[in-house]
Write a protein that holds these residues in place. Structure first.
Motif, PDB file in Angstrom:
ATOM      1  N   MET A 139      15.746 -66.520  57.873  1.00 45.56           N
ATOM      2  CA  MET A 139      16.575 -66.352  59.476  1.00 45.56           C
ATOM      3  C   MET A 139      16.489 -67.438  59.838  1.00 45.56           C
ATOM      4  O   MET A 139      17.397 -67.263  60.895  1.00 45.56           O
ATOM      5  CB  MET A 139      15.379 -65.306  59.520  1.00 45.56           C
ATOM      6  CG  MET A 139      15.751 -63.741  59.589  1.00 45.56           C
ATOM      7  SD  MET A 139      17.199 -63.099  59.233  1.00 45.56           S
ATOM      8  CE  MET A 139      17.440 -63.479  57.365  1.00 45.56           C
ATOM      9  N   ASP A 140      15.783 -68.449  59.835  1.00 46.60           N
ATOM     10  CA  ASP A 140      16.160 -69.650  61.050  1.00 46.60           C
ATOM     11  C   ASP A 140      17.783 -70.635  60.480  1.00 46.60           C
ATOM     12  O   ASP A 140      18.385 -70.888  61.092  1.00 46.60           O
ATOM     13  CB  ASP A 140      14.623 -70.353  60.638  1.00 46.60           C
ATOM     14  CG  ASP A 140      13.610 -70.404  61.382  1.00 46.60           C
ATOM     15  OD1 ASP A 140      13.909 -69.356  61.740  1.00 46.60           O
ATOM     16  OD2 ASP A 140      13.205 -70.311  60.854  1.00 46.60           O
ATOM     17  N   ALA A 143      20.324 -68.515  61.167  1.00 42.75           N
ATOM     18  CA  ALA A 143      20.295 -68.344  62.431  1.00 42.75           C
ATOM     19  C   ALA A 143      21.236 -70.327  63.207  1.00 42.75           C
ATOM     20  O   ALA A 143      21.700 -70.707  63.649  1.00 42.75           O
ATOM     21  CB  ALA A 143      19.189 -68.416  63.149  1.00 42.75           C
ATOM     22  N   ARG A 144      21.046 -70.804  62.057  1.00 47.70           N
ATOM     23  CA  ARG A 144      21.386 -73.091  62.399  1.00 47.70           C
ATOM     24  C   ARG A 144      22.839 -73.058  61.979  1.00 47.70           C
ATOM     25  O   ARG A 144      23.880 -74.163  62.092  1.00 47.70           O
ATOM     26  CB  ARG A 144      21.016 -74.037  61.764  1.00 47.70           C
ATOM     27  CG  ARG A 144      19.513 -73.351  62.301  1.00 47.70           C
ATOM     28  CD  ARG A 144      18.224 -75.052  61.275  1.00 47.70           C
ATOM     29  NE  ARG A 144      18.374 -74.250  60.406  1.00 47.70           N
ATOM     30  CZ  ARG A 144      17.637 -74.668  59.437  1.00 47.70           C
ATOM     31  NH1 ARG A 144      16.671 -73.779  59.553  1.00 47.70           N
ATOM     32  NH2 ARG A 144      17.621 -74.940  58.143  1.00 47.70           N
ATOM     33  N   CYS A 151      24.186 -65.468  62.627  1.00 51.76           N
ATOM     34  CA  CYS A 151      23.646 -65.614  62.968  1.00 51.76           C
ATOM     35  C   CYS A 151      23.496 -64.442  63.824  1.00 51.76           C
ATOM     36  O   CYS A 151      22.224 -63.944  64.188  1.00 51.76           O
ATOM     37  CB  CYS A 151      24.437 -66.755  64.351  1.00 51.76           C
ATOM     38  SG  CYS A 151      24.596 -68.314  64.037  1.00 51.76           S
ATOM     39  N   ALA A 154      20.825 -62.681  62.121  1.00 51.78           N
ATOM     40  CA  ALA A 154      19.308 -63.561  61.790  1.00 51.78           C
ATOM     41  C   ALA A 154      18.980 -62.389  63.254  1.00 51.78           C
ATOM     42  O   ALA A 154      18.037 -61.735  62.854  1.00 51.78           O
ATOM     43  CB  ALA A 154      19.809 -64.253  62.300  1.00 51.78           C
ATOM     44  N   LEU A 155      19.674 -62.661  64.141  1.00 42.71           N
ATOM     45  CA  LEU A 155      19.189 -62.912  65.829  1.00 42.71           C
ATOM     46  C   LEU A 155      19.040 -60.764  65.826  1.00 42.71           C
ATOM     47  O   LEU A 155      18.578 -60.790  66.887  1.00 42.71           O
ATOM     48  CB  LEU A 155      20.627 -62.885  67.074  1.00 42.71           C
ATOM     49  CG  LEU A 155      20.531 -63.916  66.700  1.00 42.71           C
ATOM     50  CD1 LEU A 155      21.616 -64.597  67.655  1.00 42.71           C
ATOM     51  CD2 LEU A 155      18.968 -65.125  67.528  1.00 42.71           C
ATOM     52  N   ALA A 171       9.314 -65.862  67.693  1.00 41.02           N
ATOM     53  CA  ALA A 171      10.684 -65.894  66.063  1.00 41.02           C
ATOM     54  C   ALA A 171      11.881 -66.175  66.669  1.00 41.02           C
ATOM     55  O   ALA A 171      13.297 -67.058  66.722  1.00 41.02           O
ATOM     56  CB  ALA A 171      10.999 -65.199  65.338  1.00 41.02           C
ATOM     57  N   ARG A 174      13.252 -68.624  69.481  1.00 35.32           N
ATOM     58  CA  ARG A 174      13.672 -70.063  68.643  1.00 35.32           C
ATOM     59  C   ARG A 174      14.740 -70.211  67.538  1.00 35.32           C
ATOM     60  O   ARG A 174      16.060 -70.759  67.997  1.00 35.32           O
ATOM     61  CB  ARG A 174      12.791 -70.435  67.925  1.00 35.32           C
ATOM     62  CG  ARG A 174      12.524 -71.665  66.703  1.00 35.32           C
ATOM     63  CD  ARG A 174      11.772 -71.709  65.452  1.00 35.32           C
ATOM     64  NE  ARG A 174      11.813 -71.065  64.272  1.00 35.32           N
ATOM     65  CZ  ARG A 174      11.055 -70.118  64.182  1.00 35.32           C
ATOM     66  NH1 ARG A 174      10.073 -69.267  65.329  1.00 35.32           N
ATOM     67  NH2 ARG A 174      10.654 -68.903  63.464  1.00 35.32           N
ATOM     68  N   GLN A 175      14.987 -68.529  67.091  1.00 32.69           N
ATOM     69  CA  GLN A 175      16.343 -68.897  66.513  1.00 32.69           C
ATOM     70  C   GLN A 175      17.764 -68.374  67.437  1.00 32.69           C
ATOM     71  O   GLN A 175      18.923 -68.577  67.361  1.00 32.69           O
ATOM     72  CB  GLN A 175      15.872 -67.485  66.136  1.00 32.69           C
ATOM     73  CG  GLN A 175      15.307 -67.730  64.811  1.00 32.69           C
ATOM     74  CD  GLN A 175      14.859 -65.957  63.925  1.00 32.69           C
ATOM     75  OE1 GLN A 175      15.437 -65.552  63.868  1.00 32.69           O
ATOM     76  NE2 GLN A 175      14.046 -66.330  62.286  1.00 32.69           N
ATOM     77  N   ALA A 179      20.533 -70.760  67.769  1.00 34.48           N
ATOM     78  CA  ALA A 179      22.012 -70.191  67.687  1.00 34.48           C
ATOM     79  C   ALA A 179      23.013 -70.609  68.362  1.00 34.48           C
ATOM     80  O   ALA A 179      24.288 -70.069  68.296  1.00 34.48           O
ATOM     81  CB  ALA A 179      22.206 -68.544  67.140  1.00 34.48           C
TER      82      ALA A 179
END
Length: 218
Positions: A139-140, A143-144, A151, A154-155, A171, A174-175, A179
């Motif tokens: 997931m990190d 998001a990148r 993205c 993940a969110l 988390a 952060r993500q 994003a």
């Protein structure tokens, strides 16, 4: 085509309406075909298929989902999502590779959001230990990615857990921060990402006002 896949496809065609198909085509576009079957009919078709084919195990479920998804018909792809949602307890972190492919090809809120909220999120919530940590790393990475739909997935994925009083808020923050930084380079596509962050924040604010995002969504 498998027996289950053939049953689902034929049932979706029977439930279709050319009027709904034309309306969906005009509204969604994205190069997909449409049978014009309703969401309720799609869900009912998958339930009927699972009754006709009880005891499907992990490999059979994932293979059937790919079979349904492979043909670019909206209702078939939605049926694949409903199938995975129904059998999410069978899925593991290694299935995120398949789901990433679905997200990359889906590129519609009507497909990506239920994949994220109803399949990916519950899948991750059911993991433990190293498997959960690996899924978090995936997931990190999503998001990148400079892919607005990855993205978004993940969110949106922790929405159900956060809504229910659980989830990993740190988390998500952060993500979301990563994003939103990536979204600045996406142009018009960035709205897909910003909308996902706003959706989660608005929903969480109603139920868990103590959770605060560190900065306004640009």
């Amino acid at each position: 085509m498998s027996d289950a896949g053939e049953f689902i496809d034929e049932a979706l065609r029977r439930e279709g309406s050319w009027i709904r198909a034309e309306q969906a085509q005009a509204r969604l576009g994205n190069g997909l075909q449409h049978y014009g079957s309703s969401i309720g009919a799609t869900r009912g078709t998958v339930r009927d298929a699972l009754r006709r084919h009880p005891g499907l195990e992990h490999d059979e479920v994932t293979a059937l989902s790919s079979e349904l998804w492979e043909v670019p018909v909206f209702e078939r792809r939605l049926a694949a999502i409903v199938l995975l949602q129904s059998k999410v307890h069978l899925l593991t972190n290694t299935d995120l590779t398949r789901l990433e492919g679905f997200v990359r090809e889906g590129r519609l809120r009507e497909l990506v959001d239920p994949l994220a909220v109803d399949v990916i999120g519950p899948l991750i919530a059911g993991l433990e230990g190293q498997a959960k940590a690996r899924a978090g790393s995936v997931m990190d990475r999503w998001a990148r990615e400079h892919d607005e739909w990855l993205c978004r997935a993940a969110l949106m994925s922790p929405l159900r857990a956060l809504r229910g009083g659980g989830g990993d808020w740190e988390a998500f923050v952060r993500q979301a921060t990563v994003a939103l930084d990536a979204a600045r380079e996406m142009g018009a596509e960035a709205e897909v990402v910003r909308e996902a962050v706003s959706t989660v924040l608005n929903d969480v604010a109603k139920r868990r006002p103590e959770l605060q995002f560190p900065s306004p969504v640009p």
